[in-house]
Design a protein around this motif. Structure first.
Motif, mmCIF file in Angstrom:
data_model
loop_
_atom_site.group_PDB
_atom_site.id
_atom_site.type_symbol
_atom_site.label_atom_id
_atom_site.label_comp_id
_atom_site.label_asym_id
_atom_site.label_seq_id
_atom_site.Cartn_x
_atom_site.Cartn_y
_atom_site.Cartn_z
ATOM 1 N N THR A 89 1.568 -1.556 0.263
ATOM 2 C CA THR A 89 -0.171 0.097 -0.342
ATOM 3 C C THR A 89 0.530 1.224 -0.009
ATOM 4 O O THR A 89 0.853 2.016 -1.168
ATOM 5 C CB THR A 89 -0.932 -0.117 1.247
ATOM 6 O OG1 THR A 89 -1.741 -1.267 1.464
ATOM 7 C CG2 THR A 89 -1.421 0.812 1.344
ATOM 8 N N ARG A 92 2.354 2.036 -3.645
ATOM 9 C CA ARG A 92 1.014 1.924 -4.490
ATOM 10 C C ARG A 92 1.086 3.710 -4.364
ATOM 11 O O ARG A 92 0.794 4.367 -5.319
ATOM 12 C CB ARG A 92 -0.125 1.363 -4.336
ATOM 13 C CG ARG A 92 0.426 0.205 -5.513
ATOM 14 C CD ARG A 92 -1.013 -0.365 -5.047
ATOM 15 N NE ARG A 92 -1.339 -0.532 -3.966
ATOM 16 C CZ ARG A 92 -2.014 -1.619 -3.608
ATOM 17 N NH1 ARG A 92 -2.213 -3.621 -3.996
ATOM 18 N NH2 ARG A 92 -3.038 -2.040 -2.106
ATOM 19 N N HIS A 93 1.295 4.408 -2.909
ATOM 20 C CA HIS A 93 1.213 5.373 -2.446
ATOM 21 C C HIS A 93 1.964 6.285 -3.371
ATOM 22 O O HIS A 93 1.465 7.239 -3.219
ATOM 23 C CB HIS A 93 0.236 5.689 -0.808
ATOM 24 C CG HIS A 93 0.132 7.162 -0.872
ATOM 25 N ND1 HIS A 93 -0.655 7.761 -1.279
ATOM 26 C CD2 HIS A 93 1.523 7.650 0.140
ATOM 27 C CE1 HIS A 93 -0.872 8.828 -0.173
ATOM 28 N NE2 HIS A 93 0.241 8.946 0.111
ATOM 29 N N ARG A 94 3.399 6.054 -2.815
ATOM 30 C CA ARG A 94 4.175 6.879 -3.100
ATOM 31 C C ARG A 94 4.536 6.882 -4.737
ATOM 32 O O ARG A 94 4.532 8.032 -4.940
ATOM 33 C CB ARG A 94 5.850 6.208 -2.607
ATOM 34 C CG ARG A 94 5.706 6.318 -1.130
ATOM 35 C CD ARG A 94 7.011 5.767 -0.389
ATOM 36 N NE ARG A 94 6.921 6.438 0.679
ATOM 37 C CZ ARG A 94 7.671 5.751 2.024
ATOM 38 N NH1 ARG A 94 8.954 5.165 1.086
ATOM 39 N NH2 ARG A 94 8.019 5.804 2.879
ATOM 40 N N ALA A 95 4.021 6.127 -5.161
ATOM 41 C CA ALA A 95 3.672 5.403 -6.599
ATOM 42 C C ALA A 95 3.289 6.724 -7.311
ATOM 43 O O ALA A 95 3.190 7.859 -8.749
ATOM 44 C CB ALA A 95 3.975 4.379 -7.234
ATOM 45 N N ARG A 96 1.985 6.925 -6.870
ATOM 46 C CA ARG A 96 1.113 8.131 -7.540
ATOM 47 C C ARG A 96 1.554 9.645 -7.114
ATOM 48 O O ARG A 96 0.711 10.336 -7.488
ATOM 49 C CB ARG A 96 -0.578 7.562 -6.847
ATOM 50 C CG ARG A 96 -1.004 6.465 -7.275
ATOM 51 C CD ARG A 96 -2.631 5.957 -6.567
ATOM 52 N NE ARG A 96 -2.911 6.038 -5.136
ATOM 53 C CZ ARG A 96 -2.840 5.477 -4.782
ATOM 54 N NH1 ARG A 96 -3.119 4.315 -4.712
ATOM 55 N NH2 ARG A 96 -2.694 5.444 -3.346
ATOM 56 N N GLN A 97 2.575 9.618 -5.969
ATOM 57 C CA GLN A 97 2.960 11.073 -5.541
ATOM 58 C C GLN A 97 3.717 11.266 -6.784
ATOM 59 O O GLN A 97 4.313 10.685 -7.188
ATOM 60 C CB GLN A 97 3.242 11.056 -4.466
ATOM 61 C CG GLN A 97 2.693 10.102 -2.933
ATOM 62 C CD GLN A 97 1.407 11.477 -3.215
ATOM 63 O OE1 GLN A 97 0.777 12.251 -3.108
ATOM 64 N NE2 GLN A 97 0.060 10.347 -2.845
ATOM 65 N N ARG A 98 3.768 12.634 -7.015
ATOM 66 C CA ARG A 98 4.119 13.032 -8.423
ATOM 67 C C ARG A 98 5.780 13.876 -7.405
ATOM 68 O O ARG A 98 5.278 14.740 -6.475
ATOM 69 C CB ARG A 98 3.589 14.429 -9.071
ATOM 70 C CG ARG A 98 2.921 13.611 -10.019
ATOM 71 C CD ARG A 98 2.047 14.195 -11.149
ATOM 72 N NE ARG A 98 1.113 13.076 -11.800
ATOM 73 C CZ ARG A 98 0.051 13.725 -13.097
ATOM 74 N NH1 ARG A 98 0.128 15.176 -12.678
ATOM 75 N NH2 ARG A 98 -0.669 13.121 -13.043
#
Length: 176
Positions: A89, A92-98
């Motif tokens: 989780t 995935r959260h960090r991957a969504r952060q730009r």
């Protein structure tokens, strides 16, 4: 003849009764299994240790099980699975952060910050709230609890001090 009820599955005669013996007999085997599952030796040991701590809290009941190590193994695997979910989780959260690259402050911003630092706190707050936050004199007065005339005085004195600061340094951006 009385029939005795057991609190858990029947216990085999070969299982250790003492928790210390039980711990020594099974810790390494369970930790190795979790290491293979997680790929992190320290994390596997920590989770195995946590599973044994939870077992110790209930040892009076669990020691009567046919295979107490199955209980520890299940708890350890549940902890490891929860850990993997949390990691997944987080990834995935960090991957969504730009990642946004913001350039450093320009020389004029640095000079303004230095100049503002030379002002008394009330004047600095009034200047920042009026010119940067774009609050009116009345709004600043309400926020600070000072009369509007006092706020106007802070603004006037602050502007004069800033003008003097930039005149003394030789340029508008504060560089000599």
């Amino acid at each position: 003849m009385t029939v005795r009820q057991q609190t858990g599955p029947p216990r085999s005669a070969a299982a250790p009764v003492d928790f210390t013996d039980f711990y020594q007999a099974h810790f390494h085997r369970i930790a190795v299994q979790l290491y293979a599952y997680l790929g992190d030796h320290a994390e596997a040991q920590d989770l195995t240790q946590e599973a044994f701590c939870r077992t110790l809290e209930r040892w009076a009941r669990i020691s009567g099980y046919d295979d107490p190590s199955a209980f520890v193994r299940r708890v350890a695997w549940n902890l490891a699975t929860s850990r993997l979910r949390r990691v997944r989780t987080t990834v995935r959260h960090r991957a969504r952060q730009r990642e946004e690259h913001v350039p450093g402050p320009q020389p004029d911003r640095v000079a303004l910050t230095r100049a503002l630092a030379t002002l008394p706190a009330n004047q600095r707050r009034a200047i920042v709230l009026h010119h940067l936050a774009q609050l009116s004199v009345a709004e600043i007065a309400e926020q600070t609890g000072a009369p509007e005339g006092t706020v106007r005085s802070w603004l006037s004195r602050g502007r004069a001090a800033l003008a003097g600061y930039f005149t003394e340094t030789g340029s508008e951006d504060g560089r000599a």
